[in-house]
Write a protein that holds these residues in place. Structure first.
Motif, PDB file in Angstrom:
ATOM      1  N   MET A   1       0.845  -1.181   0.000  1.00  0.00           N
ATOM      2  CA  MET A   1       0.000   0.000   0.000  1.00  0.00           C
ATOM      3  C   MET A   1       0.882   1.234   0.000  1.00  0.00           C
ATOM      4  SD  MET A   1      -2.959   0.889   2.681  1.00  0.00           S
ATOM      5  CE  MET A   1      -3.019   2.533   3.289  1.00  0.00           C
ATOM      6  N   LEU A   2       0.505   2.207  -0.800  1.00  0.00           N
ATOM      7  CA  LEU A   2       1.246   3.454  -0.889  1.00  0.00           C
ATOM      8  C   LEU A   2       0.359   4.576  -0.370  1.00  0.00           C
ATOM      9  CD1 LEU A   2       3.779   4.908  -1.872  1.00  0.00           C
ATOM     10  CD2 LEU A   2       2.684   5.128  -4.091  1.00  0.00           C
ATOM     11  N   ALA A   3       0.844   5.275   0.628  1.00  0.00           N
ATOM     12  CA  ALA A   3       0.075   6.369   1.215  1.00  0.00           C
ATOM     13  C   ALA A   3       0.661   7.697   0.754  1.00  0.00           C
ATOM     14  CB  ALA A   3       0.103   6.283   2.732  1.00  0.00           C
ATOM     15  N   GLU A   4      -0.188   8.594   0.310  1.00  0.00           N
ATOM     16  CA  GLU A   4       0.245   9.910  -0.145  1.00  0.00           C
ATOM     17  C   GLU A   4       0.027  10.948   0.942  1.00  0.00           C
ATOM     18  OE1 GLU A   4       1.655  10.885  -2.911  1.00  0.00           O
ATOM     19  OE2 GLU A   4       1.498   9.083  -4.091  1.00  0.00           O
ATOM     20  N   GLY A   5       0.891  11.955   0.945  1.00  0.00           N
ATOM     21  CA  GLY A   5       0.688  13.102   1.812  1.00  0.00           C
ATOM     22  C   GLY A   5       1.301  12.987   3.196  1.00  0.00           C
ATOM     23  N   TYR A   6       2.019  11.926   3.466  1.00  0.00           N
ATOM     24  CA  TYR A   6       2.665  11.771   4.761  1.00  0.00           C
ATOM     25  C   TYR A   6       4.167  11.877   4.570  1.00  0.00           C
ATOM     26  CZ  TYR A   6      -1.863  10.011   6.214  1.00  0.00           C
ATOM     27  OH  TYR A   6      -3.194   9.891   6.475  1.00  0.00           O
ATOM     28  N   LYS A   7       4.813  12.762   5.327  1.00  0.00           N
ATOM     29  CA  LYS A   7       6.248  12.963   5.132  1.00  0.00           C
ATOM     30  C   LYS A   7       7.058  11.700   5.405  1.00  0.00           C
ATOM     31  CE  LYS A   7       6.850  14.907   9.748  1.00  0.00           C
ATOM     32  NZ  LYS A   7       7.206  16.064  10.516  1.00  0.00           N
ATOM     33  N   GLU A   8       6.494  10.769   6.161  1.00  0.00           N
ATOM     34  CA  GLU A   8       7.195   9.523   6.460  1.00  0.00           C
ATOM     35  C   GLU A   8       7.335   8.624   5.234  1.00  0.00           C
ATOM     36  OE1 GLU A   8       4.459  10.549   8.086  1.00  0.00           O
ATOM     37  OE2 GLU A   8       5.155  11.032  10.102  1.00  0.00           O
ATOM     38  N   TYR A   9       6.495   8.853   4.200  1.00  0.00           N
ATOM     39  CA  TYR A   9       6.495   8.025   2.997  1.00  0.00           C
ATOM     40  C   TYR A   9       6.944   8.845   1.802  1.00  0.00           C
ATOM     41  CZ  TYR A   9       3.587   5.185   6.038  1.00  0.00           C
ATOM     42  OH  TYR A   9       3.106   4.466   7.090  1.00  0.00           O
ATOM     43  N   ASN A  10       8.192   8.676   1.401  1.00  0.00           N
ATOM     44  CA  ASN A  10       8.723   9.406   0.259  1.00  0.00           C
ATOM     45  C   ASN A  10       8.289   8.707  -1.022  1.00  0.00           C
ATOM     46  OD1 ASN A  10      10.103  10.842  -1.629  1.00  0.00           O
ATOM     47  ND2 ASN A  10      12.137  10.282  -0.902  1.00  0.00           N
ATOM     48  N   GLY A  37      -8.211  15.602  -3.743  1.00  0.00           N
ATOM     49  CA  GLY A  37      -9.608  15.927  -3.560  1.00  0.00           C
ATOM     50  C   GLY A  37      -9.924  17.227  -2.852  1.00  0.00           C
ATOM     51  N   VAL A  38      -9.019  18.192  -2.789  1.00  0.00           N
ATOM     52  CA  VAL A  38      -9.306  19.443  -2.083  1.00  0.00           C
ATOM     53  C   VAL A  38     -10.326  20.282  -2.838  1.00  0.00           C
ATOM     54  CG1 VAL A  38      -8.346  21.618  -1.264  1.00  0.00           C
ATOM     55  CG2 VAL A  38      -7.113  19.497  -0.887  1.00  0.00           C
ATOM     56  N   ASP A  64     -20.522  -1.656 -12.413  1.00  0.00           N
ATOM     57  CA  ASP A  64     -21.846  -1.129 -12.050  1.00  0.00           C
ATOM     58  C   ASP A  64     -22.527  -0.479 -13.253  1.00  0.00           C
ATOM     59  OD1 ASP A  64     -20.428   1.222 -12.312  1.00  0.00           O
ATOM     60  OD2 ASP A  64     -20.944   2.008 -10.349  1.00  0.00           O
ATOM     61  N   HIS A  65     -21.834  -0.420 -14.403  1.00  0.00           N
ATOM     62  CA  HIS A  65     -22.356   0.140 -15.657  1.00  0.00           C
ATOM     63  C   HIS A  65     -22.878   1.567 -15.472  1.00  0.00           C
ATOM     64  CE1 HIS A  65     -21.785  -3.797 -17.322  1.00  0.00           C
ATOM     65  NE2 HIS A  65     -22.465  -4.296 -16.322  1.00  0.00           N
ATOM     66  N   SER A  66     -22.164   2.342 -14.652  1.00  0.00           N
ATOM     67  CA  SER A  66     -22.555   3.735 -14.459  1.00  0.00           C
ATOM     68  C   SER A  66     -22.390   4.495 -15.773  1.00  0.00           C
ATOM     69  CB  SER A  66     -21.720   4.368 -13.355  1.00  0.00           C
ATOM     70  OG  SER A  66     -20.352   4.266 -13.655  1.00  0.00           O
ATOM     71  N   PRO A  67     -23.180   5.544 -15.985  1.00  0.00           N
ATOM     72  CA  PRO A  67     -23.241   6.194 -17.286  1.00  0.00           C
ATOM     73  C   PRO A  67     -22.065   7.099 -17.643  1.00  0.00           C
ATOM     74  CG  PRO A  67     -24.675   7.293 -15.763  1.00  0.00           C
ATOM     75  CD  PRO A  67     -24.126   6.093 -15.043  1.00  0.00           C
ATOM     76  N   GLY A  68     -21.128   7.343 -16.750  1.00  0.00           N
ATOM     77  CA  GLY A  68     -20.046   8.251 -17.102  1.00  0.00           C
ATOM     78  C   GLY A  68     -18.821   8.022 -16.260  1.00  0.00           C
ATOM     79  N   ILE A  69     -17.876   8.935 -16.397  1.00  0.00           N
ATOM     80  CA  ILE A  69     -16.649   8.865 -15.622  1.00  0.00           C
ATOM     81  C   ILE A  69     -16.991   9.261 -14.187  1.00  0.00           C
ATOM     82  CG2 ILE A  69     -14.331   9.792 -15.384  1.00  0.00           C
ATOM     83  CD1 ILE A  69     -14.447  10.324 -18.428  1.00  0.00           C
ATOM     84  N   ASN A  70     -16.578   8.423 -13.252  1.00  0.00           N
ATOM     85  CA  ASN A  70     -16.924   8.666 -11.854  1.00  0.00           C
ATOM     86  C   ASN A  70     -15.680   8.635 -10.990  1.00  0.00           C
ATOM     87  OD1 ASN A  70     -16.199   5.968 -11.432  1.00  0.00           O
ATOM     88  ND2 ASN A  70     -18.276   5.264 -11.777  1.00  0.00           N
ATOM     89  N   PHE A  71     -15.858   8.745  -9.706  1.00  0.00           N
ATOM     90  CA  PHE A  71     -14.775   8.613  -8.740  1.00  0.00           C
ATOM     91  C   PHE A  71     -14.809   7.162  -8.266  1.00  0.00           C
ATOM     92  CE2 PHE A  71     -15.830  13.070  -8.801  1.00  0.00           C
ATOM     93  CZ  PHE A  71     -14.590  13.685  -8.782  1.00  0.00           C
ATOM     94  N   PRO A  72     -14.007   6.281  -8.882  1.00  0.00           N
ATOM     95  CA  PRO A  72     -14.153   4.850  -8.630  1.00  0.00           C
ATOM     96  C   PRO A  72     -13.762   4.430  -7.216  1.00  0.00           C
ATOM     97  CG  PRO A  72     -12.166   5.272  -9.890  1.00  0.00           C
ATOM     98  CD  PRO A  72     -12.899   6.581  -9.779  1.00  0.00           C
ATOM     99  N   SER A  73     -14.569   3.563  -6.662  1.00  0.00           N
ATOM    100  CA  SER A  73     -14.242   2.966  -5.363  1.00  0.00           C
ATOM    101  C   SER A  73     -13.470   1.671  -5.571  1.00  0.00           C
ATOM    102  CB  SER A  73     -15.524   2.695  -4.577  1.00  0.00           C
ATOM    103  OG  SER A  73     -16.362   1.834  -5.320  1.00  0.00           O
ATOM    104  N   GLU A  81     -10.611   6.403  -6.462  1.00  0.00           N
ATOM    105  CA  GLU A  81     -11.201   7.687  -6.117  1.00  0.00           C
ATOM    106  C   GLU A  81     -10.684   8.816  -7.004  1.00  0.00           C
ATOM    107  OE1 GLU A  81     -10.652   7.887  -1.910  1.00  0.00           O
ATOM    108  OE2 GLU A  81     -12.222   6.431  -1.539  1.00  0.00           O
ATOM    109  N   THR A  82     -10.133   9.897  -6.448  1.00  0.00           N
ATOM    110  CA  THR A  82      -9.758  11.047  -7.272  1.00  0.00           C
ATOM    111  C   THR A  82      -8.651  10.713  -8.264  1.00  0.00           C
ATOM    112  OG1 THR A  82      -8.239  11.860  -5.569  1.00  0.00           O
ATOM    113  CG2 THR A  82     -10.474  12.760  -5.571  1.00  0.00           C
ATOM    114  N   GLU A  83      -7.675   9.906  -7.847  1.00  0.00           N
ATOM    115  CA  GLU A  83      -6.593   9.520  -8.758  1.00  0.00           C
ATOM    116  C   GLU A  83      -7.144   8.667  -9.895  1.00  0.00           C
ATOM    117  OE1 GLU A  83      -3.268  10.282  -8.639  1.00  0.00           O
ATOM    118  OE2 GLU A  83      -3.305  11.410  -6.777  1.00  0.00           O
ATOM    119  N   GLY A  84      -8.048   7.741  -9.576  1.00  0.00           N
ATOM    120  CA  GLY A  84      -8.681   6.911 -10.594  1.00  0.00           C
ATOM    121  C   GLY A  84      -9.534   7.739 -11.541  1.00  0.00           C
ATOM    122  N   PHE A  85     -10.203   8.748 -11.006  1.00  0.00           N
ATOM    123  CA  PHE A  85     -11.005   9.655 -11.825  1.00  0.00           C
ATOM    124  C   PHE A  85     -10.139  10.326 -12.887  1.00  0.00           C
ATOM    125  CE2 PHE A  85     -12.714  13.903 -12.632  1.00  0.00           C
ATOM    126  CZ  PHE A  85     -13.978  13.589 -13.075  1.00  0.00           C
ATOM    127  N   ALA A  86      -8.963  10.804 -12.487  1.00  0.00           N
ATOM    128  CA  ALA A  86      -8.056  11.448 -13.431  1.00  0.00           C
ATOM    129  C   ALA A  86      -7.608  10.463 -14.511  1.00  0.00           C
ATOM    130  CB  ALA A  86      -6.840  12.015 -12.703  1.00  0.00           C
TER     131      ALA A  86
END
Length: 116
Positions: A1-10, A37-38, A64-73, A81-86
């Motif tokens: 798992m890669l966590a973003e935004g924590y200085k402990e994880y370069n 996601g800000v 889920d055959h949603s009709p458009g680009i979404n924020f995937p779970s 989520e936001t990275e997947g959306f991009a």
């Protein structure tokens, strides 16, 4: 798992939040690989654009055959989520851009009193 935004994880990533200068041109644009996601501004047609993603990977991941680009779970190109959306938006041919000099203040920000 890669966590973003924590200085402990370069992660070796460059963060747009550290690139901008609030005194610079607020309309300056830079291309992005992913988004956080800000504050995300999305044109409505992006959410309606599912039909433009007619490839086998999209069909397999869009269970889920949603009709458009979404924020995937779920994982889409190893992002969620936001990275997947991009990633989905880029796959559909949209540009993903950032405004490094555009400042968004949270209502409870202490940095600049009076901006709320």
């Amino acid at each position: 798992m890669l966590a973003e935004g924590y200085k402990e994880y370069n992660t070796g990533r460059t963060y747009m939040a550290r690139m901008g200068d609030w005194r610079g041109n607020k309309d300056e644009e830079i291309p992005l690989d992913g988004i956080g996601g800000v504050n995300i501004i999305v044109k409505a047609d992006v959410h309606r654009a599912g039909g433009s993603l007619n490839n086998s990977e999209w069909c397999k991941t869009n269970t889920d055959h949603s009709p458009g680009i979404n924020f995937p779970s779920y994982a889409f190109e190893n992002q969620a989520e936001t990275e997947g959306f991009a990633k989905m938006a880029k796959r559909a041919g949209y540009q993903v851009i950032g405004l490094p000099n555009y400042v968004v203040w949270h209502i409870d920000t202490d940095e600049k009193p009076g901006n709320a």
